[in-house]
Write an enzyme that holds these catalytic residues in place. Structure first.
Site, PDB file in Angstrom:
ATOM      1  N   LYS A 101      29.330   2.598  69.666  1.00  0.00           N
ATOM      2  CA  LYS A 101      28.158   1.802  69.303  1.00  0.00           C
ATOM      3  C   LYS A 101      28.471   0.469  68.645  1.00  0.00           C
ATOM      4  CE  LYS A 101      24.925   4.713  67.439  1.00  0.00           C
ATOM      5  NZ  LYS A 101      24.797   5.709  66.348  1.00  0.00           N
ATOM      6  N   ARG A 137      47.309  13.414  60.861  1.00  0.00           N
ATOM      7  CA  ARG A 137      47.040  13.143  59.444  1.00  0.00           C
ATOM      8  C   ARG A 137      47.924  13.989  58.525  1.00  0.00           C
ATOM      9  NH1 ARG A 137      40.493  12.291  59.863  1.00  0.00           N
ATOM     10  NH2 ARG A 137      40.611  10.019  60.039  1.00  0.00           N
ATOM     11  N   GLY A 163      39.401   6.562  64.089  1.00  0.00           N
ATOM     12  CA  GLY A 163      39.832   7.934  64.322  1.00  0.00           C
ATOM     13  C   GLY A 163      40.001   8.251  65.793  1.00  0.00           C
ATOM     14  N   GLY A 220      36.915   5.084  58.986  1.00  0.00           N
ATOM     15  CA  GLY A 220      35.867   4.433  58.193  1.00  0.00           C
ATOM     16  C   GLY A 220      36.425   3.528  57.117  1.00  0.00           C
TER      17      GLY A 220
HETATM   18  P1  ADP Z   1      36.759   4.980  66.692  1.00  0.00           P
HETATM   19  O1  ADP Z   1      36.646   6.380  66.120  1.00  0.00           O
HETATM   20  O2  ADP Z   1      38.132   4.679  67.195  1.00  0.00           O
HETATM   21  O3  ADP Z   1      36.218   3.941  65.760  1.00  0.00           O
HETATM   22  P2  ADP Z   1      34.262   5.265  68.104  1.00  0.00           P
HETATM   23  O4  ADP Z   1      33.950   6.459  67.280  1.00  0.00           O
HETATM   24  O5  ADP Z   1      33.473   4.042  67.847  1.00  0.00           O
HETATM   25  O6  ADP Z   1      35.829   4.930  67.998  1.00  0.00           O
HETATM   26  O7  ADP Z   1      34.057   5.602  69.645  1.00  0.00           O
HETATM   27  C1  ADP Z   1      34.763   6.597  70.332  1.00  0.00           C
HETATM   28  C2  ADP Z   1      33.942   7.170  71.437  1.00  0.00           C
HETATM   29  O8  ADP Z   1      33.383   6.158  72.248  1.00  0.00           O
HETATM   30  C3  ADP Z   1      34.758   8.038  72.352  1.00  0.00           C
HETATM   31  O9  ADP Z   1      34.390   9.381  72.182  1.00  0.00           O
HETATM   32  C4  ADP Z   1      34.420   7.538  73.763  1.00  0.00           C
HETATM   33  O10 ADP Z   1      34.173   8.574  74.689  1.00  0.00           O
HETATM   34  C5  ADP Z   1      33.166   6.730  73.506  1.00  0.00           C
HETATM   35  N1  ADP Z   1      32.942   5.719  74.553  1.00  0.00           N
HETATM   36  C6  ADP Z   1      33.797   4.768  74.953  1.00  0.00           C
HETATM   37  N2  ADP Z   1      33.287   4.074  75.976  1.00  0.00           N
HETATM   38  C7  ADP Z   1      32.067   4.582  76.222  1.00  0.00           C
HETATM   39  C8  ADP Z   1      31.042   4.290  77.181  1.00  0.00           C
HETATM   40  N3  ADP Z   1      31.186   3.320  78.080  1.00  0.00           N
HETATM   41  N4  ADP Z   1      29.910   5.031  77.140  1.00  0.00           N
HETATM   42  C9  ADP Z   1      29.770   6.022  76.245  1.00  0.00           C
HETATM   43  N5  ADP Z   1      30.697   6.339  75.325  1.00  0.00           N
HETATM   44  C10 ADP Z   1      31.828   5.636  75.317  1.00  0.00           C
HETATM   45 MG    MG Z   2      34.946   7.696  65.907  1.00  0.00          MG
END
Ligand code: ADP
Ligand code: MG
Length: 408
Positions: free
Chosen positions: A208, A40, A364, A388
């Protein structure tokens, strides 16, 4: 399409000797005061440098983490000031407060073309206050640092979805322009929502489903294919009638996910789910990692990545796409045993270049994953700096920090 004010030659031509307040997004991950990913800061350099080169006295304001509206040394921007100076190859004066004596002194000491960084703007409760008057009073003081002939440049894309003093209210108080980073982000995100080149493939993962409902909702009507992995996939698999053991599962989203499946069918959009899964006996237990069919997840295990067969299928679906939006790692990429799916998707995108291809990585953790796995950022069409904010944009929501720039 809106005509962006960007940092036009006209704007840059008028800043010499003037103080320009720049809102950047310098919210980097820190480990014991050490910056673990300076993405960043790097992304913020071009706008700051363009202003300094044009002779402005640049006053950068930014936040780090979520301090409780009061000074907290754990969230000091001091290490960021040092790194910013290295990247600019010029000293960056650091003010140890946001709008107080240090800020005023630091700003007063700037010569043309010099740069200062103010301490974490969230050390002042006015920054994030829901009370317009309290936020406005803080914005008055920030704007006063720029002075009567000063200006504001909004370049912190990661915060434009926030109605906060240094993002929103200052733009109402100073002549303003959209920084190059924000302009570039908005332009790319518009290409994902307005008339995208087809085939348009969306890859979603992360932890999620409930975090991503709005995006799925909005992109379901625009994409040709949706590839699902990450923690959210288990709610999709369960909704399809499969057992998911101890995997991450959001029971309360099962009905919503079923409605997505139905809508996808009606719209002719293909939702692709993994056919194999890397499971383990307990969260993060790499020694028990093994690949099982998605239809055969053992009851006493949990899924932590998509399997190799699924990775190959996802890569194949990406190979002929002309527009790709990827948000959310395919697995727990922080651990090597569960990073395979994320690596395959990243590699498929990195290999997929072309004048008529747009690949966008948003989120992120996804952006951090790409860097942590050693991919060259330049291999991707665009890596969004605002998790976000990019998601809210793709949900079709109005971003206050953008609207306020376009209003006046
Ligand atoms: P972003 O920040 O790119 O939007 P998220 O915050 O939604 O992504 O999710 C990232 C997290 O999801 C990572 O820390 C990763 O470890 C977790 N993750 C990915 N697959 C799984 C899984 N099968 N079970 C639990 N956590 C998971
Ligand atoms: Mg995230």
């Amino acid at each position: 399409m809106t005509d962006f004010k960007g940092l036009s030659p006209e704007f840059l031509g008028g800043v010499r000797g003037k103080r320009v307040l720049v809102r950047s997004d310098l919210n980097v991950p820190l480990d014991d005061g050490r910056i673990t990913d300076d993405g960043r800061i790097r992304a913020s350099v071009p706008t700051i440098k363009a202003l300094a080169d044009a002779g402005a006295r640049v006053v950068v304001t930014a936040h780090l983490g979520r301090p409780a509206g009061a000074p907290d040394p754990a969230y000091s921007l001091a290490p960021v000031a040092a790194r910013l100076g290295e990247l600019l190859d010029a000293p960056v004066a650091f003010a140890t407060d946001t709008v107080g004596a240090s800020a005023q002194e630091t700003v007063a000491g700037l010569a043309d073309g010099q740069v200062a960084l103010l301490e974490n703007v969230r050390f002042n409760a006015g920054e994030t206050s829901k009370d317009d008057a309290e936020r406005g009073a803080f914005a008055d003081r920030l704007a006063a640092l720029a002075g009567a002939d000063g200006a504001f440049v909004s370049d912190g894309f990661g915060v434009v979805h926030r109605k906060q003093a240094s993002v929103y209210d200052v733009a109402q108080r100073l002549p303003h322009a959209m920084g190059g980073l924000v302009a570039a982000e908005v332009e790319v995100l518009r290409r994902l929502t307005v008339d995208p080149a087809r085939p348009y493939v969306v890859v979603l993962g992360g932890s999620k489903v409930s975090d991503k409902l709005g995006v799925i909702d909005n992109l379901l009507g625009k994409a040709d294919k949706l590839l699902i992995g990450g923690g959210m996939v288990f709610t999709f698999l369960k909704a399809a009638g499969l057992e998911v053991g101890n995997s991450l599962l959001e029971e309360d989203q099962l009905d919503t996910v079923r409605t997505y499946q139905e809508r996808a069918k009606e719209l002719g959009v293909e939702i692709v789910l993994p056919t194999d899964i890397v499971v383990a006996d307990s969260f993060g237990d790499e020694s028990s990692a093994r690949v099982v069919p998605a239809a055969g997840i053992p009851a006493d295990s949990l899924g932590l990545d998509i399997g190799p067969e699924s990775g190959a299928a996802f890569a194949a679906a990406l190979a002929d796409a002309r527009t790709v939006f990827w948000n959310g790692p395919m697995g727990v990429f922080e651990q090597p045993a569960f990073a395979g799916g994320t690596r395959v998707v990243a590699a498929a995108l990195a290999a997929h270049r072309g004048a008529d291809v747009l690949t966008v990585v948003g989120g992120g953790d996804s952006a951090a994953a790409v860097r942590a796995l050693g991919f060259d950022e330049a291999a991707f069409g665009h890596i969004s700096t605002g998790g976000g904010a990019s998601l809210e944009f793709l949900e079709g929501r109005e971003l206050p920090g953008i609207t306020v720039l376009e209003e006046s």
